[in-house]
Design a protein around this motif. Structure first.
Motif: not given
Length: 345
Positions: A4-33
């Motif tokens: 199954s596919g994988t992705i580096t944590a660095g790319a995920v972290q960058e995405l999460l940082s940008a997502l939370v800046r745009l949508r603060p309510e997305s904080t914690g979405i990593n836990a949901r996944a």
């Protein structure tokens, strides 16, 4: 299906940082996944690709913004992809840069097909996830093409525009936004996602070309790819599929899972049995892992967690959680908060 596919944590972290800046309510979405914050600390760590795409899809779905992935991709820093960014910028020509990008993209993301083809004077840079664990991928397509678009603009100059852009998914009501961003003819419902441009641009020199550095990076990345050759097995792939489905609150029935993995239900069960696994046990374990992550890292009510995990009643969730963890969700959260408070004192 054996991986199954994988992705580096660095790319995920960058995405999460940008997502939370745009949508603060997305904080914690990593836990949901089902991805604890601790797993994001090492930028080179490989995480399930399905978790990454499910975060994007869940955020887009909840915000009602079907072009969220595209918006996030526009502002994504190529440097977050790690050494492959340096590889691209040290190449001699744009064609060399794209060949290297495609050749070593698996260092960032696996089970993904990236190719450069040339025909009738046109170059086509295509991108497509090839992983049955990824049920939803529209947001990832917009996100990834926006990154590649920015990469090419960086190599060719800010005035560059593609000749055309193609997407696997349908446009829906969002065509004007796509047109505004790409400013070129668009086609949807295609076999994969792609940027099209004049083939003569492949000969354009890269401003930061460094032949020796480029050669060293290719050697280093080839060795990194060999080290990462041990991909996720079927069981891990099924875990990722379930986590992604729960994140979007869609069916996790075994019949649906078997179909997405290209098997009949009986063959799917047999394959899992060959790995010493049972589908219901895997689903219960994934539910428990996500529940623990959400209970520790978010303040989402227990009733809402139960609903996301597909339980019709909170009491059923509590019983199932206690049978696996030894505590009810409320007891578990209270104890974890006590541990955190004691550590901070």
């Amino acid at each position: 299906m054996s991986s199954s596919g994988t992705i580096t944590a660095g790319a995920v972290q960058e995405l999460l940082s940008a997502l939370v800046r745009l949508r603060p309510e997305s904080t914690g979405i990593n836990a949901r996944a089902g991805i604890p914050r601790a797993k994001l600390d090492d930028s080179a760590e490989m995480l399930p690709l399905a978790a990454f795409t499910s975060m994007l899809e869940a955020a887009a779905h909840e915000s009602g913004n079907r072009t969220l992935g595209l918006e996030l991709g526009k502002d994504f820093r190529l440097a977050a992809l790690g050494p492959i960014s340096d590889l691209v910028h040290s190449a001699q020509t744009v064609g060399d840069a794209l060949e290297s990008f495609n050749r070593f993209f698996a260092c960032v993301q696996t089970n993904t097909h990236t190719t450069l083809s040339v025909s009738d004077g046109f170059a086509r840079l295509s991108y497509a996830i090839q992983d049955p664990a990824i049920r939803f991928r529209e947001q990832d397509a917009g996100f990834s093409l926006a990154i590649e678009y920015s990469m090419l603009k960086g190599l060719l100059g800010r005035s560059w525009r593609p000749i055309g852009v193609e997407f696997e998914h349908n446009a829906g009501d969002d065509l004007p936004f796509y047109q505004q961003h790409f400013d070129c003819p668009l086609r949807f419902g295609r076999r994969d996602n792609a940027l099209l441009f004049s083939a003569r641009l492949l000969e354009a020199p890269v401003p930061w070309a460094d032949r020796n550095r480029h050669a060293r990076l290719r050697v280093d990345l080839a060795e990194a790819m060999q080290r990462r050759a041990k991909l996720l097995d079927l069981v891990r792939g099924v875990e990722a599929w379930i986590a992604a489905s729960l994140c979007r609150s869609v069916s996790t029935d075994i019949e649906v899972a078997a179909g997405d993995f290209g098997m009949s239900t009986r063959s799917f069960q047999r394959k899992l049995a060959d790995h010493g696994a049972n589908y219901l046990d895997i689903r219960n374990r994934v539910r428990s892992d996500i529940a623990r992550c959400m209970l520790i890292e978010t303040s989402v009510p227990v009733t809402s967690i139960a609903l996301q995990l597909g339980y019709s009643e909170t009491s059923a969730f509590s019983r199932g959680f206690k049978s696996l963890v030894g505590e009810t969700p409320v007891e578990f959260r209270k104890r974890q908060r006590g541990v955190e408070a004691a550590a901070a004192a």
